[in-house]
Design a protein around this motif. Structure first.
Motif, PDB file in Angstrom:
ATOM      1  N   ASP A 114       1.146  -1.030  -0.108  1.00  0.00           N
ATOM      2  CA  ASP A 114       0.010   0.165   0.042  1.00  0.00           C
ATOM      3  C   ASP A 114       0.913   1.322  -0.026  1.00  0.00           C
ATOM      4  O   ASP A 114       1.983   1.014   0.147  1.00  0.00           O
ATOM      5  N   THR A 115       0.295   2.548  -0.107  1.00  0.00           N
ATOM      6  CA  THR A 115       1.123   3.489  -0.203  1.00  0.00           C
ATOM      7  C   THR A 115       0.712   4.555   0.835  1.00  0.00           C
ATOM      8  O   THR A 115      -0.255   4.860   1.165  1.00  0.00           O
ATOM      9  N   LEU A 166      -5.214  -0.563   5.646  1.00  0.00           N
ATOM     10  CA  LEU A 166      -4.560  -1.049   4.625  1.00  0.00           C
ATOM     11  C   LEU A 166      -5.777  -0.948   3.598  1.00  0.00           C
ATOM     12  O   LEU A 166      -6.770  -1.180   3.464  1.00  0.00           O
ATOM     13  N   PHE A 167      -5.311   0.104   2.372  1.00  0.00           N
ATOM     14  CA  PHE A 167      -6.348   0.170   1.433  1.00  0.00           C
ATOM     15  C   PHE A 167      -7.585   0.736   2.079  1.00  0.00           C
ATOM     16  O   PHE A 167      -8.657   0.228   1.650  1.00  0.00           O
ATOM     17  N   GLN A 168      -7.401   1.731   2.827  1.00  0.00           N
ATOM     18  CA  GLN A 168      -8.728   2.600   3.440  1.00  0.00           C
ATOM     19  C   GLN A 168      -9.512   1.886   4.370  1.00  0.00           C
ATOM     20  O   GLN A 168     -10.645   2.104   4.456  1.00  0.00           O
ATOM     21  N   VAL A 198      -7.651  -7.920   1.789  1.00  0.00           N
ATOM     22  CA  VAL A 198      -7.023  -6.791   1.567  1.00  0.00           C
ATOM     23  C   VAL A 198      -6.970  -6.380  -0.037  1.00  0.00           C
ATOM     24  O   VAL A 198      -6.945  -5.406  -0.284  1.00  0.00           O
ATOM     25  N   ILE A 199      -6.731  -7.677  -0.630  1.00  0.00           N
ATOM     26  CA  ILE A 199      -6.530  -7.296  -2.285  1.00  0.00           C
ATOM     27  C   ILE A 199      -7.833  -6.980  -2.784  1.00  0.00           C
ATOM     28  O   ILE A 199      -7.751  -6.139  -3.693  1.00  0.00           O
ATOM     29  N   ASP A 201      -9.952  -5.106  -1.222  1.00  0.00           N
ATOM     30  CA  ASP A 201     -10.108  -3.870  -0.690  1.00  0.00           C
ATOM     31  C   ASP A 201      -9.155  -2.946  -1.656  1.00  0.00           C
ATOM     32  O   ASP A 201      -9.564  -1.661  -1.917  1.00  0.00           O
ATOM     33  N   SER A 202      -7.989  -3.291  -2.033  1.00  0.00           N
ATOM     34  CA  SER A 202      -7.064  -2.571  -2.997  1.00  0.00           C
ATOM     35  C   SER A 202      -7.937  -2.348  -4.510  1.00  0.00           C
ATOM     36  O   SER A 202      -7.734  -1.017  -4.977  1.00  0.00           O
ATOM     37  N   ALA A 205     -10.397   0.354  -4.009  1.00  0.00           N
ATOM     38  CA  ALA A 205      -9.742   1.648  -3.735  1.00  0.00           C
ATOM     39  C   ALA A 205      -8.907   2.196  -5.107  1.00  0.00           C
ATOM     40  O   ALA A 205      -8.293   3.202  -4.932  1.00  0.00           O
ATOM     41  N   VAL A 207      -6.939   0.352  -6.974  1.00  0.00           N
ATOM     42  CA  VAL A 207      -5.312  -0.213  -7.156  1.00  0.00           C
ATOM     43  C   VAL A 207      -5.553  -1.570  -7.903  1.00  0.00           C
ATOM     44  O   VAL A 207      -6.001  -2.364  -7.239  1.00  0.00           O
ATOM     45  N   TYR A 210      -2.974  -5.628  -7.954  1.00  0.00           N
ATOM     46  CA  TYR A 210      -2.988  -7.033  -7.394  1.00  0.00           C
ATOM     47  C   TYR A 210      -4.287  -7.987  -7.535  1.00  0.00           C
ATOM     48  O   TYR A 210      -4.710  -8.722  -6.960  1.00  0.00           O
TER      49      TYR A 210
END
Length: 394
Positions: A114-115, A166-168, A198-199, A201-202, A205, A207, A210
């Motif tokens: 994540d960033t 993690l990813f908001q 989490v993926i 969620d990414s 978000a 992203v 992944y």
């Protein structure tokens, strides 16, 4: 009033009571022997647990990365605990690892990032709690990963209290790793199941890097533990030759040397504890011999009244059993008091109290056996001396 008949057990008990100084000296010696044995066992087990944990913290013996991924890792920060890298491949390419009998265990890690608001990457490490042997030893409080779905563990440098984003999406922090001095100090650790969430969620978000990653089928690094660390080079060469689409690197020789040194320290500690206990047992045998020599006159009286050597031996054995049992209990009580006062390593884990009870039972049995053997040996010498004196007097 008719007196009750005197039994053999009664004679032994009366003899113990009639000679309080002799009984106290022997009781003290037995208590010291039992306490030393228990303290030695406790220290060896405590040191052994710590040394075993230190050896586990050395990490894997071999790290296996997908071909091409290792070039993205700075060799100066390559770790046997797993080094985060933005790369993943299918685990199916690792199937041949199962054919090497030198490989004792394999665990997989999968890395995504994540960033942070600062623009720095926040590495998220997916791991397998059921096979993990490299991260759990670094957990504060010792091994014991029990992360539920949605929970996370964080490195020592991650600024998180009860939750980490993690990813908001916030995830509760259930554990923290000790400082490793590596990139893992700034990473977040989740189970593969949670990593799948989490993926997703990414993707939600925005992203998409992944979106195609499957935590159940992909890996970024496979960490290998060997049954024999001396086979590191041979197994590394075998993996690089026969396991396609992978690159294996072995741990440094210094780590193998450290593991060997740790095992050597444990053996030395155990040998020292055994040596001290044997010295105490020898001292106890000397005390028994000296005290028995003072009873030559008593032995002569038993012979005069017609008591057989077997009867005298049974009498002395019962007396020794009473004193050694009481001494073992006193030594155990002293050991327990030291444990409660915190002067000794406390038995850890769910089996700690049970192991402590087993140790106490083993030491008590050893004390009784040592007492029986020592008493019989001292009695034989004293009987021979008493017989010789009777022959001279005749």
């Amino acid at each position: 009033m008719t007196a009750l008949p005197l039994t053999l057990r009664g004679v032994a008990l009366r003899s113990v009571r009639a000679h309080p100084v002799r009984t106290a000296v022997l009781l003290f010696a037995v208590a010291v022997q039992a306490a030393c044995a228990l303290i030695g066992l406790t220290l060896v087990e405590g040191v052994g647990d710590q040394l075993s944990l230190a050896e586990q913290r050395l990490g894997a013996d071999i790290a296996v990365y997908p071909t091409g991924c290792l070039s993205k890792v700075d060799k100066a920060r390559l770790l046997m605990l797993g080094t985060p890298v933005d790369c993943n491949r299918k685990r199916s390419s690792l199937g041949r690892l199962a054919y090497n009998d030198d490989i004792g265990a394999v665990t997989h890690q999968l890395y995504i990032a994540d960033t942070l608001p600062s623009g720095e990457p926040l590495w998220i490490v997916g791991f397998e709690p059921e096979t993990d042997f490299v991260l759990s030893p670094w957990l504060e409080g010792g091994p014991g990963w029990a992360l539920a779905r949605g929970e996370a563990a964080v490195g020592s440098s991650v600024a998180a209290s009860s939750e980490v984003a993690l990813f908001q999406r916030d995830h509760p922090v259930a554990a923290r790793l000790m400082e490793t001095g590596s990139a893992l100090d700034n990473a977040v650790f989740v189970t593969m199941e949670t990593l799948g969430d989490v993926i997703r969620d990414s993707v939600a978000a925005g992203v998409g890097a992944y979106a195609s990653v499957d935590p159940g089928a992909d890996y970024s690094a496979a960490l290998v533990r060997l049954g024999d660390r001396d086979r590191r080079q041979a197994v590394t060469d075998w993996i690089n030759l026969y396991v396609r689409k992978t690159t294996a690197v072995k741990s440094e020789a210094s780590l193998a040397g450290a593991a060997s040194g740790i095992r050597g320290q444990l053996v030395a500690t155990a040998a020292a504890a055994v040596g001290v206990w044997l010295l105490v047992v020898a001292a106890l045998a000397v005390v028994q011999a000296v005290l028995m020599n003072e009873r030559r006159g008593e032995l002569g009286v038993w012979r005069v009244v017609g008591a057989s050597p077997a009867l005298v031996a049974r009498l002395m054995a019962r007396e020794a059993l009473l004193v050694h049992a009481a001494g073992a209990c006193a030594g155990t009580a002293a050991w327990a008091a030291l444990l409660l006062l915190g002067a000794l390593p406390s038995p850890g884990g769910a089996v700690g109290p049970a192991r402590a009870l087993v140790n106490a039972a083993v030491v008590a049995a050893a004390s009784l056996i040592a007492g029986a053997v020592g008493t019989r040996a001292a009695l034989r010498r004293a009987q021979r001396a008493a017989d010789g004196r009777m022959l001279l007097s005749v």
